[in-house]
Write a protein that holds these residues in place. Structure first.
Motif, PDB file in Angstrom:
ATOM      1  N   GLY A 204       5.774  11.979  -1.634  1.00  0.00           N
ATOM      2  CA  GLY A 204       5.298  13.289  -1.938  1.00  0.00           C
ATOM      3  C   GLY A 204       5.443  14.269  -1.026  1.00  0.00           C
ATOM      4  N   THR A 205       5.193  15.316  -0.640  1.00  0.00           N
ATOM      5  CA  THR A 205       4.882  16.604  -0.248  1.00  0.00           C
ATOM      6  C   THR A 205       5.201  16.474   1.425  1.00  0.00           C
ATOM      7  OG1 THR A 205       4.777  17.693  -1.904  1.00  0.00           O
ATOM      8  CG2 THR A 205       5.368  18.899  -0.551  1.00  0.00           C
ATOM      9  N   SER A 206       5.129  16.587   1.615  1.00  0.00           N
ATOM     10  CA  SER A 206       5.447  16.782   3.856  1.00  0.00           C
ATOM     11  C   SER A 206       4.614  17.773   3.660  1.00  0.00           C
ATOM     12  CB  SER A 206       6.716  16.889   4.976  1.00  0.00           C
ATOM     13  OG  SER A 206       6.097  17.032   6.120  1.00  0.00           O
ATOM     14  N   LEU A 207       3.470  17.939   4.683  1.00  0.00           N
ATOM     15  CA  LEU A 207       2.318  18.995   5.333  1.00  0.00           C
ATOM     16  C   LEU A 207       3.765  20.103   6.179  1.00  0.00           C
ATOM     17  CD1 LEU A 207      -0.523  20.031   5.424  1.00  0.00           C
ATOM     18  CD2 LEU A 207      -0.245  19.050   8.052  1.00  0.00           C
TER      19      LEU A 207
ATOM     20  N   LEU B 114       1.334  -0.958   0.045  1.00  0.00           N
ATOM     21  CA  LEU B 114       0.084   0.303   0.278  1.00  0.00           C
ATOM     22  C   LEU B 114       1.260   1.100   0.205  1.00  0.00           C
ATOM     23  CD1 LEU B 114      -2.236  -1.201   3.041  1.00  0.00           C
ATOM     24  CD2 LEU B 114      -2.775  -1.514   0.205  1.00  0.00           C
ATOM     25  N   LEU B 115       0.518   2.318  -1.172  1.00  0.00           N
ATOM     26  CA  LEU B 115       0.963   3.641  -1.233  1.00  0.00           C
ATOM     27  C   LEU B 115       1.007   4.994  -1.476  1.00  0.00           C
ATOM     28  CD1 LEU B 115       4.021   4.664  -1.816  1.00  0.00           C
ATOM     29  CD2 LEU B 115       4.515   3.892  -3.679  1.00  0.00           C
ATOM     30  N   SER B 116       1.158   5.658  -0.779  1.00  0.00           N
ATOM     31  CA  SER B 116       0.313   7.021  -0.832  1.00  0.00           C
ATOM     32  C   SER B 116       1.203   8.355  -1.111  1.00  0.00           C
ATOM     33  CB  SER B 116      -1.333   7.237   0.012  1.00  0.00           C
ATOM     34  OG  SER B 116      -2.010   6.474  -0.245  1.00  0.00           O
ATOM     35  N   ALA B 117       1.211   9.167  -1.332  1.00  0.00           N
ATOM     36  CA  ALA B 117       1.804  10.687  -1.420  1.00  0.00           C
ATOM     37  C   ALA B 117       0.770  11.358  -1.863  1.00  0.00           C
ATOM     38  CB  ALA B 117       2.835  10.018  -2.959  1.00  0.00           C
ATOM     39  N   LEU B 118       1.365  12.464  -0.512  1.00  0.00           N
ATOM     40  CA  LEU B 118       0.631  13.508  -0.439  1.00  0.00           C
ATOM     41  C   LEU B 118       1.211  15.054  -1.656  1.00  0.00           C
ATOM     42  CD1 LEU B 118      -1.297  14.879   0.944  1.00  0.00           C
ATOM     43  CD2 LEU B 118      -0.065  15.443   2.385  1.00  0.00           C
TER      44      LEU B 118
END
Length: 394
Positions: free
Chosen positions: A191-194, A178-182
């Motif tokens: 992804g990009t961190s908040l 399971l992989l997600s990128a923001l």
């Protein structure tokens, strides 16, 4: 194809008989440990410093940690529904009782850690761990990012690799990952961190807090300057001895546990060190920094304990904005939930379609929905009375 091959694979009957149904097979993303200093062999200098920076920001600035924790909690729960009630009940029982890591139970424990990792680092990785008999899902595993690498294997494909002897080895069953990128940059698999735009603001805030602590350490615990001025030539000749006597007597007078008076002869002045200086007011710059943090996280100030003056209408608008932010995070979790449920259904021989229904975010939504239903029913009642009146007139 990797998942289909895995599902069609037959387990060894002898191993299946000796294996309990709730036991799980090995976690394929875990890094093998060869000796106590295995980190030296598996070190790959990629994005580790950036992740340590974001973790340090959360640890150093409590309001940032509180904002991320509130986002995770406010996302809320959900219900999964299938085509028939029996399948829905079995799937719900699985989601409520599935093992997560070494201590967690239920898919909510997995999703909370998954979303927390996604917001903090911009990328989240999880793994579906089959049972030993490979007839169901045995557990869900939140993968530490320092144990894996994500490689761009094509324009539309990302491969998750585990760290092994200083090399990045692709895991065998990518379909169980399971992989997600923001908000990833175009062409990037990370992804990009908040927190990406907050290191500078956090550094200024920490400097202010550190300075306040040092000032209170200096001026809160009062320090005194005792000055002796000789008046005559005889006093000047014995100035050193008298200064040492004054220092000793002053030290005895300032000993804790008792109140003593200090008596001296001659021109002796006593004043508090730093009393002539004025400490800078930090409320304005601190508020400016906190405003930047609040704007980035999207959490209303009153939810973080900030007593800023806001009107009722402004609070309602801030709550609406927060609702839209939470809906965006829910949309990112929907594919993960769908994949977990779909694999469980296929392993258990079901072909049902699923739908995800999220709970309402807060009580205000419930009140507004009830009010809308009430107005609708009142409108229907008025319409029916008008139709009856027209029928009687005719």
């Amino acid at each position: 194809m990797g998942l289909l091959k895995f599902l069609s694979r037959n387990a060894d009957p002898a191993k299946a008989a000796a294996c309990d149904e709730v036991e799980c097979s090995a976690v394929q993303t875990a890094r093998p440990i060869s000796h106590p200093f295995h980190d030296l062999d598996g070190y790959i200098p990629l994005s580790g410093p950036e992740r340590r920076l974001y973790a340090s920001i959360r640890e150093a600035v409590p309001i940032i940690d509180a904002a991320i924790s509130k986002i995770v909690r406010l996302v809320g729960g959900f219900q999964v529904k299938c085509d028939d009630d029996d399948t829905t009940a079995e799937l719900k029982h699985f989601l409520d009782t599935v093992q997560v890591g070494g201590t967690g139970i239920g898919i909510n424990a997995f999703l909370d850690t998954y979303l927390d990792q996604l917001i903090t680092f911009g990328t989240a990785v999880g793994e579906i761990v089959p049972s030993c008999r490979r007839d169901t899902i045995g557990a869900l595993y939140n993968v530490p990012l320092h144990d894996v690498d994500i490689i761009k294997s094509g324009p539309l494909q990302a491969t998750v690799c585990r760290r092994e002897d200083g090399r990045a080895v692709p895991v065998k069953y990518q379909s169980l990952i399971l992989l997600s990128a923001l908000n990833p940059d175009p062409g990037s698999v990370y992804g990009t961190s908040l927190l990406r735009s907050l290191p500078f603001v956090s550094a200024i805030l920490l400097k202010i807090f550190n300075t306040i602590g040092m000032n209170f350490e200096r001026f809160g615990n009062l320090r005194y300057a005792v000055t002796y001025k000789p008046e005559t030539q005889l006093d000047k000749a014995a100035a050193k001895n008298r200064a040492m006597q004054i220092a000793q007597e002053w030290s005895n007078a300032m000993q804790p546990g008792s109140v003593k008076d200090f008596i001296s002869v001659g021109d002796v002045q006593i004043r508090v060190i730093g009393s002539d200086n004025q400490i800078l007011d930090s409320s304005v710059p601190v508020k400016h920094m906190l405003e930047q943090i609040v704007a980035k996280t999207g959490i209303p100030p009153f939810m973080l304990g900030l007593s800023w003056s806001t009107t009722e209408k402004m609070s309602s608008q801030q709550a609406d904005i927060l609702t839209s932010e939470l809906e965006a995070y829910r949309r990112m979790l929907n594919p993960i939930i769908h994949k977990i449920c779909d694999i469980w259904l296929r392993l258990n021989g079901y072909s049902s379609e699923i739908s995800i229904e999220w709970d309402n975010i807060n009580l205000q939504d419930e009140v507004e929905m009830a009010r809308a239903q009430l107005l609708t029913m009142q409108a229907r009642e008025i319409e029916e009375k008008l139709l009856e009146t027209e029928g009687q007139t005719e």
